[in-house]
Design a protein around this motif. Sequence first.
Motif, PDB file in Angstrom:
ATOM      1  N   PRO A   7       0.760  -1.150   0.066  1.00 53.24           N
ATOM      2  CA  PRO A   7       0.154   0.003  -0.011  1.00 53.24           C
ATOM      3  C   PRO A   7       0.831   1.306   0.007  1.00 53.24           C
ATOM      4  N   VAL A  67     -10.046   0.664   3.116  1.00 51.90           N
ATOM      5  CA  VAL A  67     -10.165  -0.420   2.112  1.00 51.90           C
ATOM      6  C   VAL A  67     -10.889  -1.596   3.232  1.00 51.90           C
ATOM      7  N   ASP A 103     -13.563  -4.693   3.928  1.00 45.83           N
ATOM      8  CA  ASP A 103     -14.380  -5.821   3.244  1.00 45.83           C
ATOM      9  C   ASP A 103     -15.874  -5.850   3.240  1.00 45.83           C
ATOM     10  N   MET A 152     -17.057  -4.431  -1.629  1.00 45.23           N
ATOM     11  CA  MET A 152     -15.698  -5.251  -1.643  1.00 45.23           C
ATOM     12  C   MET A 152     -15.994  -6.724  -2.639  1.00 45.23           C
ATOM     13  N   HIS A 188      -5.978   0.418  -4.741  1.00 44.82           N
ATOM     14  CA  HIS A 188      -5.930  -0.337  -3.330  1.00 44.82           C
ATOM     15  C   HIS A 188      -6.973  -1.630  -3.169  1.00 44.82           C
ATOM     16  N   ARG A 189      -8.039  -1.116  -3.638  1.00 40.12           N
ATOM     17  CA  ARG A 189      -9.341  -2.016  -3.572  1.00 40.12           C
ATOM     18  C   ARG A 189      -9.051  -3.125  -4.548  1.00 40.12           C
ATOM     19  N   ARG A 199      -6.808  -5.845  -2.791  1.00 39.54           N
ATOM     20  CA  ARG A 199      -7.591  -6.424  -1.700  1.00 39.54           C
ATOM     21  C   ARG A 199      -8.342  -7.504  -2.392  1.00 39.54           C
ATOM     22  N   GLU A 225      -6.353 -10.427  -3.677  1.00 36.65           N
ATOM     23  CA  GLU A 225      -6.007 -11.189  -2.750  1.00 36.65           C
ATOM     24  C   GLU A 225      -7.177 -12.395  -2.320  1.00 36.65           C
ATOM     25  N   ILE A 226      -8.254 -11.454  -1.948  1.00 36.42           N
ATOM     26  CA  ILE A 226      -9.562 -12.617  -1.505  1.00 36.42           C
ATOM     27  C   ILE A 226      -9.963 -13.433  -2.528  1.00 36.42           C
TER      28      ILE A 226
END
Length: 295
Positions: free
Chosen positions: A28, A36, A38, A42, A74-75, A78, A81-82
């Motif tokens: 980041p 950010v 969840d 998201m 950034h979103r 993330r 990653e999820i």
Amino acid sequence: MAATKATEKSDAPAAEQVVQIPLSELHPFEGHPFKVVDDELMQDTVDSIMQFGVLTPAIVRPDPDGGYEMVAGHRRLRASEIAGKETMPVIVRNMTDDEAIILMVDSNLQRENILPSERAFAYRMKLEALKHQGKRQDLTSSQVGTKLRADEAIADQVGSSRNQVQRFIRLTELVPPLMDMVDSKQLAFNPAVELSYLKHEEQAQFLDAMDYAQATPSLSQAQRLKKLSQDGKCTSEAMCAVMSEEKKSELDHLTLRNDVLSKYFPKSYTPQKMQETIIKLLEQWQKKRQRDNER
């Protein structure tokens, strides 16, 4: 953020290319003010990435310490990653600290839902970057005075006033618990701006004063607390005294709890029926008083 990162603007390639970078090499932006979370939005992004991939590449810059610093995206990082992705598409761009801050803020200010704290710290970061750029340009330009003030430039971009931009930036002087109250709408914006002028130790004491009074301040109360602070008289006792005062809005309303009224009415009476009956009885009482006064 290290001042040594990309302090000079490098020659950019003729056409920027999209490349796939491992998520493990992305980190980041330092001081990134936008949360950010969840949340449901998201999850929508995660579902989209799982089905179609990342459609809009993120923008990163090389980090001299290794890897890449995320500037915009950034979103998406993330969500990737999820979604279990190993890489994501990015555009690698060499940028100075000021350029990176301005791009990072601008790319996030387009979002519909921005918390007051996010807007406050974003305005502050961009204001400092613009001022820094302006000082550097003034060393090489003779056209000093033709540029907009930095806060005016931000106001023009977001469709606001310079004064409102400065008021948001004032919020960055709040201690975290008070800022959280602004974000959750427990503390109104205008009183919060006034409270930002209290010293941090006074703000910490004010949290106890609010707890003591079981109330948040009106604008008038916050302004008086600011004046007490300026006069060096903002003690815990003074703050509790101000917060214990009845607000005009409270004086304009009378609340009768249902459990207090219900013992005077049949169980079948609704609150509306109770109100109608009370009004009729009050009208009868008023007429009786008028007759008594006429005798």
